[in-house]
Design a protein around this motif. Structure first.
Motif, PDB file in Angstrom:
ATOM      1  N   ALA A 113       0.835  -1.200   0.000  1.00  0.00           N
ATOM      2  CA  ALA A 113       0.000   0.000   0.000  1.00  0.00           C
ATOM      3  C   ALA A 113       0.872   1.252   0.000  1.00  0.00           C
ATOM      4  N   LYS A 114       1.930   1.226   0.813  1.00  0.00           N
ATOM      5  CA  LYS A 114       2.856   2.366   0.821  1.00  0.00           C
ATOM      6  C   LYS A 114       3.453   2.572  -0.564  1.00  0.00           C
ATOM      7  N   LYS A 115       3.835   1.469  -1.187  1.00  0.00           N
ATOM      8  CA  LYS A 115       4.442   1.555  -2.509  1.00  0.00           C
ATOM      9  C   LYS A 115       3.478   2.198  -3.504  1.00  0.00           C
ATOM     10  N   VAL A 116       2.244   1.707  -3.491  1.00  0.00           N
ATOM     11  CA  VAL A 116       1.251   2.209  -4.442  1.00  0.00           C
ATOM     12  C   VAL A 116       0.936   3.683  -4.168  1.00  0.00           C
ATOM     13  N   LEU A 117       0.745   4.022  -2.909  1.00  0.00           N
ATOM     14  CA  LEU A 117       0.340   5.386  -2.571  1.00  0.00           C
ATOM     15  C   LEU A 117       1.516   6.354  -2.603  1.00  0.00           C
ATOM     16  N   PHE A 118       2.596   6.016  -1.920  1.00  0.00           N
ATOM     17  CA  PHE A 118       3.683   6.980  -1.718  1.00  0.00           C
ATOM     18  C   PHE A 118       4.672   7.008  -2.884  1.00  0.00           C
ATOM     19  N   GLN A 119       4.882   5.848  -3.508  1.00  0.00           N
ATOM     20  CA  GLN A 119       5.848   5.827  -4.609  1.00  0.00           C
ATOM     21  C   GLN A 119       5.164   6.081  -5.947  1.00  0.00           C
ATOM     22  N   THR A 125      -3.836   3.618   9.342  1.00  0.00           N
ATOM     23  CA  THR A 125      -2.571   3.033   9.795  1.00  0.00           C
ATOM     24  C   THR A 125      -1.393   3.645   9.046  1.00  0.00           C
ATOM     25  N   LEU A 126      -1.536   3.719   7.728  1.00  0.00           N
ATOM     26  CA  LEU A 126      -0.464   4.310   6.921  1.00  0.00           C
ATOM     27  C   LEU A 126      -0.203   5.749   7.357  1.00  0.00           C
ATOM     28  N   PHE A 127      -1.286   6.471   7.589  1.00  0.00           N
ATOM     29  CA  PHE A 127      -1.163   7.873   7.975  1.00  0.00           C
ATOM     30  C   PHE A 127      -0.405   8.021   9.289  1.00  0.00           C
ATOM     31  N   GLU A 128      -0.824   7.244  10.280  1.00  0.00           N
ATOM     32  CA  GLU A 128      -0.170   7.346  11.586  1.00  0.00           C
ATOM     33  C   GLU A 128       1.313   6.993  11.504  1.00  0.00           C
ATOM     34  N   GLU A 129       1.614   5.947  10.762  1.00  0.00           N
ATOM     35  CA  GLU A 129       3.018   5.575  10.635  1.00  0.00           C
ATOM     36  C   GLU A 129       3.808   6.633   9.886  1.00  0.00           C
ATOM     37  N   ALA A 130       3.166   7.217   8.875  1.00  0.00           N
ATOM     38  CA  ALA A 130       3.869   8.220   8.069  1.00  0.00           C
ATOM     39  C   ALA A 130       4.244   9.436   8.907  1.00  0.00           C
ATOM     40  N   ASN A 162       2.020  14.617  -0.108  1.00  0.00           N
ATOM     41  CA  ASN A 162       0.695  14.769  -0.696  1.00  0.00           C
ATOM     42  C   ASN A 162      -0.329  13.955   0.065  1.00  0.00           C
ATOM     43  N   PHE A 163       0.029  12.735   0.386  1.00  0.00           N
ATOM     44  CA  PHE A 163      -0.872  11.862   1.133  1.00  0.00           C
ATOM     45  C   PHE A 163      -1.182  12.436   2.509  1.00  0.00           C
ATOM     46  N   ILE A 164      -0.135  12.837   3.231  1.00  0.00           N
ATOM     47  CA  ILE A 164      -0.327  13.376   4.584  1.00  0.00           C
ATOM     48  C   ILE A 164      -1.243  14.599   4.542  1.00  0.00           C
ATOM     49  N   ILE A 165      -0.953  15.489   3.600  1.00  0.00           N
ATOM     50  CA  ILE A 165      -1.758  16.704   3.498  1.00  0.00           C
ATOM     51  C   ILE A 165      -3.210  16.357   3.181  1.00  0.00           C
ATOM     52  N   GLY A 166      -3.403  15.460   2.229  1.00  0.00           N
ATOM     53  CA  GLY A 166      -4.758  15.058   1.871  1.00  0.00           C
ATOM     54  C   GLY A 166      -5.518  14.472   3.045  1.00  0.00           C
ATOM     55  N   GLU A 167      -4.846  13.658   3.836  1.00  0.00           N
ATOM     56  CA  GLU A 167      -5.507  13.053   4.996  1.00  0.00           C
ATOM     57  C   GLU A 167      -5.837  14.097   6.053  1.00  0.00           C
ATOM     58  N   MET A 168      -4.905  15.032   6.235  1.00  0.00           N
ATOM     59  CA  MET A 168      -5.154  16.067   7.241  1.00  0.00           C
ATOM     60  C   MET A 168      -6.338  16.939   6.846  1.00  0.00           C
TER      61      MET A 168
END
Lengths: 209, 209
Positions: free
Chosen positions: A15-21, A56-61, A102-108
């Motif tokens: 999931a990290k690979k797909v979203l973050f990379q 989960t991804l968000f918290e870890e990030a 981008n992911f972190i900002i979007g989640e926030m």
DNA sequence: TCCATGTTTATCATTTTTGTTAAACATTAG
DNA sequence: CTAATGTTTAACAAAAATGATAAACATGGA
């Protein structure tokens, strides 16, 4: 019986690979499952729902980002060393996961309540950094600037070129290799933009022409 | 019969508002229609599909960005004036649409083929900017740097603080008002980060402490 | 071996979202 | 007025995505 964490870990890392990379922030559970080579139901088995996986991804990030931030800026070293390390680590790390911000900002944005993140407002770190910054300013190696603006300058210079990679590549006509070289050059450029002297080394600088 | 462009325009502007201002890049057609106060079918009537609407927004967004970029950096003025204008316009414009860069980047990732954007590689603009930059460097008002890195520095310093607004606000503990003040201070800070002298004005600088 | 527990799969149900269509409505020219 | 054209709506159909479930499978210990 011992629960093997292999599949759970595989799903999360995929999931990290797909979203973050890859930057597919809207990826479906099916896409993630396919990429991981597992049955989609396993995502629900291990993470209950897509939302839980994302959370989960968000918290870890943010935990990872916070740790990196505090570790580097909190280490016992001269400011110039801290900054050089910050540049090096953040550029290399962000290169691996170019879309994590981008992911972190979007989640926030998506759930403004549940965000705790971290604040350096009252920490001792801030005091120590302020002392070091004042010292550099009085030495004349940094132009007068507030600590906040200084840190935002640093983050901006490191993170934006990675976050906005497609824009840079098209505007400045960079190939994949050219972009990679550019980012490495950039480490020196950022340091020289922030500090008046040239601390890192005295070799000729390919970034000028 | 004359087709009134009111509804079409309303939908497009509302979509921009939802995507670029609110940052809901995954917004559904229903959400956009609700926000505009129109029936969802009208989105299909005027734009055929969600995809077409998004493509329209994308094309307009890059066209507008390109025009702004070329107009400001291409005007007949000293480099310091161009940069000061660039900072002012880009920060104010990005403040109005804080998530537009996120959108552009996401679209460019999602369909890497259809992207043409623009490239300043061989334009006369680039030559003129290079001359002006060299002039400043020889005057000693800018430290030696390549044009590309110079422009990326400028974009980074202007855009990142807006793109990463939620991160900045939490890390540095800024209220909404505090953030707004911060961005205005930032205009001077960016100019001073790029130029060695203080061109803009000689008033006391609230951004230092 | 066989049972117990944890893991994985195939299948189905539900929800959400998009896209279509025909009818209702509005407006303007003749 | 009314006929023609463009606009808007409500209702329906289809597709896509999530979530749930029961059965199959694997594995390790009694």
């Amino acid at each position: 019986m011992i629960s093997s964490p292999q599949t759970e870990s595989l799903i999360k890392e995929t999931a990290k690979k797909v979203l973050f990379q890859k930057g597919l922030l809207y990826a479906t559970t099916q896409e993630i499952a396919d990429e991981a080579g597992v049955n989609r139901a396993l995502i629900h088995y291990y993470f209950r729902s897509r939302e839980h996986l994302i959370a989960t991804l968000f918290e870890e990030a943010i935990a990872e980002r916070k740790a990196r931030f505090l570790n580097i800026l909190g280490m016992d070293a001269p400011l110039q060393t801290k900054i050089a390390t910050f540049i090096d680590v953040f550029i290399d790390r962000a290169t691996q996961n170019p879309h994590i911000d981008n992911f972190i900002i979007g989640e926030m944005i998506r759930r403004p309540n549940e965000v705790k993140f971290f604040c350096i407002k009252d920490s001792k770190l801030k005091e120590r950094l302020q002392l070091q910054l004042d010292e550099e300013i009085s030495k004349g190696t940094i132009k007068p600037i507030s600590l906040t603006h200084f840190l935002v300058n640093l983050s901006s210079l490191c993170n934006y070129p990675i976050l906005a990679k497609p824009i840079l590549q098209t505007i400045h006509g960079m190939s994949e290799l050219g972009y990679k070289k550019f980012l490495q050059e950039r480490k020196k450029v950022i340091f020289k933009t922030i500090f008046k002297n040239n601390f890192q080394n005295g070799t000729s600088d390919p970034a000028i022409h």
